[in-house]
Design an enzyme around this catalytic site. Sequence first.
Site: not given
Length: 486
Positions: A129, A196, A260
């Site tokens: 991440d 990410h 995201e």
Amino acid sequence: MKKINVIPCPETVELLGGTVNAAVFDRCEKITDESGTYGEEGYAIRIDDQGVTVTAETDCGFFYAEQTLKQLKTGAELPCLQIVDRPAYAYRGFLIDSARHMQSVDELKKLIDAAALFKFNVMHWHLSDDQGFRIESERFPLLNEVGSYRDSSDFGGEHLNVRYGGYYTKAEIRDLVAYCAERHIEVIPELDVPGHATALIASYPALSCRRLAIPLETKQGIFNNLLCAGNEDTFTFLFDLLDEIGELFPSKYVHLGGDEAPKTYWEQCPKCRAKKAELGLNDFEELQGWFINRLIAHLTEKGKTAIVWNESLNGGNLDDSAIVQMWMDRRGKSAVWANRGNSVIACPFSYYYCDYPYSMTPVRKTYEYDPVFKGVAPIMRKHVIGVTVPIWTEYISDFDRLCYLAFPRFAAVAERGWTKTENLNYESFCRRFAAVTPLLNRFGVKPAPQIDWDPPKARRLTGTVHFFKDKIDTQAIKNSFGSTNQ
Ligand code: ACM
Ligand code: ZN
């Protein structure tokens, strides 16, 4: 049906009359039944004054019978009974985020022991991440030298001016995968792309659109740093990395993330714009679909199937072979995906995310959520292949805190994943959880006390606001109180 002190609640329990004491467990006979009655994961147990008889078709079925017996073996008198049991859903996962904060191998093993007790069969391991990359890589050593360490941590507004990091060595990963396999748990690694991905980009800046040297992120959040979709080197890198990861994880599934990923830098990047034009795509969400599909094609060649978060549906061009993990999907695209006959996993933010306080997500709310989520047509329900309960660790650096938030929620989702709807009962679940708590304690897992599970309504809002006060994440509060199906 008689409820015995077992989680998840078995399919049928028939009382045979009379009782036996714990000595009966010393006389246990195993019968293999290959007639297909019990399938891959089912089993039967008969307990009477002659002893215990376990019937199953597979090692996994015998293992699950053993988990049930462990919970029944309390030392007290036991009714003579016959159990026949099999799962409602094939995919029953828990997600552990080791990217934001790592857990030691011993801690992970404790968590795995607890998960096995509740018949989970998937550990979704989030290993990459913005704040850290956690897999030893020999092909790309900078992923560890640079990408595994951040200079400080600023989660929730708390500044810790200490270098933080590390990674799991290949030997540790193999050991954990084997530990899970002994417990019939498949480990699915997640390499989150194209967003990410700050840890990847900090290690190899040429893979990003701006090609700038950037540090790892130290805060929670959503970041613009995306891997460049217009650069062929990105794919060469990811194919090689997926191959290296594939050697460590025998699971046929790989999680590619896809959540995201704001398209700000893609929209500004000449290479990404050129790639979009060359492919005749309408927008950058389609470019993400194309990006993920290229990785899926690579995995397919290796005999693997991809799982992705539901945002990868936004382009409308995701390859049909992908399994979509629904976490937050206001536009209902995951339900449409299931209704088209594709596979989905329920992982709803407002119901299953364990990193939030009980005031925001009480256990009853988690327990009562139907994994066949809103919008899935009743005749398409079989395309919901199961559930995953996640614990993200931006705000959790300590194993006891992790266990406090994960239990009993993990057990609640385990029961939803295994038990037929007609056998679900929250009050009974609470009583049974109290009975199995000593077993969890033996593994070193300390659940939240029952008084904390379902705060009264008046305390829910204040508790949630208090939690977010310093974390500046008002959207999550709105999501929690305003959502209908995720
Ligand atoms: C997610 O929580 N971003 C999948
Ligand atoms: Zn680019």
